[in-house]
Design a protein around this motif. Structure first.
Motif, mmCIF file in Angstrom:
data_model
loop_
_atom_site.group_PDB
_atom_site.id
_atom_site.type_symbol
_atom_site.label_atom_id
_atom_site.label_comp_id
_atom_site.label_asym_id
_atom_site.label_seq_id
_atom_site.Cartn_x
_atom_site.Cartn_y
_atom_site.Cartn_z
ATOM 1 N N GLU A 58 31.304 3.836 52.283
ATOM 2 C CA GLU A 58 30.737 4.735 52.961
ATOM 3 C C GLU A 58 31.567 5.640 53.810
ATOM 4 O O GLU A 58 32.950 4.869 54.418
ATOM 5 C CB GLU A 58 30.393 4.077 54.267
ATOM 6 N N GLU A 59 31.262 6.854 55.182
ATOM 7 C CA GLU A 59 32.221 7.356 55.372
ATOM 8 C C GLU A 59 31.697 7.776 56.654
ATOM 9 O O GLU A 59 30.321 8.189 56.719
ATOM 10 C CB GLU A 59 32.595 8.569 55.011
ATOM 11 N N PHE A 60 32.514 8.138 57.854
ATOM 12 C CA PHE A 60 32.138 8.346 58.865
ATOM 13 C C PHE A 60 33.237 9.965 58.913
ATOM 14 O O PHE A 60 33.859 9.122 59.509
ATOM 15 C CB PHE A 60 31.937 8.238 59.820
ATOM 16 N N ILE A 61 32.324 10.582 59.740
ATOM 17 C CA ILE A 61 33.213 12.025 59.850
ATOM 18 C C ILE A 61 33.401 12.719 60.963
ATOM 19 O O ILE A 61 32.105 12.955 61.770
ATOM 20 C CB ILE A 61 33.600 12.818 58.192
ATOM 21 N N VAL A 62 34.062 13.026 61.939
ATOM 22 C CA VAL A 62 34.116 13.738 63.373
ATOM 23 C C VAL A 62 34.975 15.078 62.739
ATOM 24 O O VAL A 62 36.249 14.861 62.260
ATOM 25 C CB VAL A 62 34.490 13.038 64.395
ATOM 26 N N ALA A 63 34.462 15.743 63.188
ATOM 27 C CA ALA A 63 35.732 17.169 63.644
ATOM 28 C C ALA A 63 36.371 16.870 64.876
ATOM 29 O O ALA A 63 35.346 17.575 66.664
ATOM 30 C CB ALA A 63 34.473 18.212 63.346
ATOM 31 N N LEU A 64 37.256 16.101 64.973
ATOM 32 C CA LEU A 64 37.784 16.136 66.284
ATOM 33 C C LEU A 64 38.585 17.962 67.050
ATOM 34 O O LEU A 64 38.637 18.158 68.170
ATOM 35 C CB LEU A 64 39.536 15.047 65.854
ATOM 36 N N SER A 65 38.844 18.222 66.040
ATOM 37 C CA SER A 65 39.132 19.644 66.722
ATOM 38 C C SER A 65 38.853 21.097 65.600
ATOM 39 O O SER A 65 38.608 20.842 64.278
ATOM 40 C CB SER A 65 40.360 19.705 66.471
ATOM 41 N N GLY A 66 38.800 22.170 66.011
ATOM 42 C CA GLY A 66 37.618 23.349 65.256
ATOM 43 C C GLY A 66 35.748 22.833 64.268
ATOM 44 O O GLY A 66 35.811 22.217 64.945
ATOM 45 N N ALA A 67 35.756 23.420 63.405
ATOM 46 C CA ALA A 67 34.462 23.343 62.640
ATOM 47 C C ALA A 67 35.439 23.467 60.882
ATOM 48 O O ALA A 67 36.045 23.841 60.326
ATOM 49 C CB ALA A 67 34.117 24.499 63.298
ATOM 50 N N PHE A 68 33.841 22.883 60.097
ATOM 51 C CA PHE A 68 34.723 22.474 58.623
ATOM 52 C C PHE A 68 32.756 22.232 58.391
ATOM 53 O O PHE A 68 31.913 21.693 59.252
ATOM 54 C CB PHE A 68 35.175 22.037 58.561
ATOM 55 N N ASP A 69 32.427 22.637 57.074
ATOM 56 C CA ASP A 69 31.280 22.059 57.050
ATOM 57 C C ASP A 69 31.230 20.748 55.630
ATOM 58 O O ASP A 69 32.478 21.329 55.146
ATOM 59 C CB ASP A 69 30.620 22.822 55.897
ATOM 60 N N LEU A 110 38.711 14.159 60.590
ATOM 61 C CA LEU A 110 38.528 12.702 61.167
ATOM 62 C C LEU A 110 38.119 11.754 60.681
ATOM 63 O O LEU A 110 36.429 11.961 60.467
ATOM 64 C CB LEU A 110 38.922 11.500 62.404
ATOM 65 N N GLU A 111 38.034 11.092 59.693
ATOM 66 C CA GLU A 111 37.377 10.234 58.194
ATOM 67 C C GLU A 111 37.507 8.815 58.417
ATOM 68 O O GLU A 111 39.247 8.340 58.742
ATOM 69 C CB GLU A 111 37.440 10.773 57.147
ATOM 70 N N PHE A 112 36.614 8.115 58.760
ATOM 71 C CA PHE A 112 36.550 6.428 58.355
ATOM 72 C C PHE A 112 35.802 6.074 57.499
ATOM 73 O O PHE A 112 34.896 6.756 57.063
ATOM 74 C CB PHE A 112 35.921 6.053 60.111
ATOM 75 N N GLY A 113 36.481 4.964 56.715
ATOM 76 C CA GLY A 113 35.837 4.542 55.564
ATOM 77 C C GLY A 113 35.710 2.727 55.346
ATOM 78 O O GLY A 113 35.875 2.375 56.775
ATOM 79 N N SER A 114 34.523 2.473 54.728
ATOM 80 C CA SER A 114 34.435 1.544 54.803
ATOM 81 C C SER A 114 35.332 0.476 54.010
ATOM 82 O O SER A 114 35.151 -0.877 54.194
ATOM 83 C CB SER A 114 33.313 1.371 54.411
ATOM 84 N N ILE A 115 36.209 1.084 52.972
ATOM 85 C CA ILE A 115 36.741 0.200 52.066
ATOM 86 C C ILE A 115 38.468 0.895 52.418
ATOM 87 O O ILE A 115 38.597 1.641 52.662
ATOM 88 C CB ILE A 115 36.341 -0.183 51.015
ATOM 89 N N HIS A 116 39.042 0.019 52.099
ATOM 90 C CA HIS A 116 40.726 0.139 51.595
ATOM 91 C C HIS A 116 40.234 1.203 50.449
ATOM 92 O O HIS A 116 39.919 1.839 49.716
ATOM 93 C CB HIS A 116 41.450 -1.329 51.224
ATOM 94 N N TYR A 117 41.679 2.635 50.329
ATOM 95 C CA TYR A 117 41.957 3.532 49.119
ATOM 96 C C TYR A 117 41.580 2.486 47.947
ATOM 97 O O TYR A 117 42.603 1.189 47.758
ATOM 98 C CB TYR A 117 43.453 4.343 49.496
ATOM 99 N N ASP A 118 40.462 3.110 47.493
ATOM 100 C CA ASP A 118 40.731 2.475 45.885
ATOM 101 C C ASP A 118 40.369 3.434 44.510
ATOM 102 O O ASP A 118 39.811 4.225 44.834
ATOM 103 C CB ASP A 118 39.934 1.587 45.830
#
Ligand code: TYD
Length: 138
Positions: A58-69, A110-118
């Motif tokens: 699962e992910e949680f995404i934040v635009a810490l700076s600037g913008a994107f879609d 900035l992206e937060f994930g619920s599992i380690h990279y796999d």
């Protein structure tokens, strides 16, 4: 999961003449325990990132700076979420196809994930994703 399970989350914002402050907490604004944090930066104009789905992450995404879609696709419907304020986050549950594009100059994702990279958690081909949606394996 469908695109209706994707949520924009408004984060706390402390406006201050010295500069503003926002924060996120796991199991609060972010509805999972954070196992990983990464960021995407220096994206050249016109490039896109992340054309894939995660089986479990699962992910949680934040635009810490600037913008994107962030374009989220559940195999039937697509929705575009524009992130352009650092006090909004986007929760993307597992099992959805997503692409990030239209990065502004100097944007920082900035992206937060619920599992380690796999590497095995990725579905990298859209056809495979549609097949898995059809047969109910995702
Ligand atoms: P990838 O997730 O494929 O980027 P995108 O989907 O945005 O195009 O990641 C690019 C590379 O970075 C990939 O080779 C693996 C590595 N990577 C890690 O080692 N750990 C991580 O947490 C992430 C997200 C990527």
């Amino acid at each position: 999961m469908t695109i209706n399970d994707v949520k924009i989350v408004k984060l706390p914002k402390f406006s201050d003449p010295r500069g503003n402050l926002s924060f996120v907490e796991q199991l609060n604004h972010i509805p999972f325990e954070i196992r990983r944090t990464y960021w995407i930066y220096d994206v050249p104009g016109g490039e896109n990132r992340g054309g894939h789905a995660f089986k479990e992450n699962e992910e949680f995404i934040v635009a810490l700076s600037g913008a994107f879609d962030v374009i989220v696709d559940d195999g039937e419907k697509k929705k575009t979420f524009t992130l352009n304020r650092s006090y909004y986050g986007l929760y993307v549950p597992s099992g959805l196809w997503r692409v990030m594009e239209n990065f502004s100059t100097n944007s920082l994702a900035l992206e937060f994930g619920s599992i380690h990279y796999d590497v095995n958690d990725y579905i990298r081909h859209y056809d495979d994703y549609l097949k898995m949606k059809k047969d109910g394996t995702i």
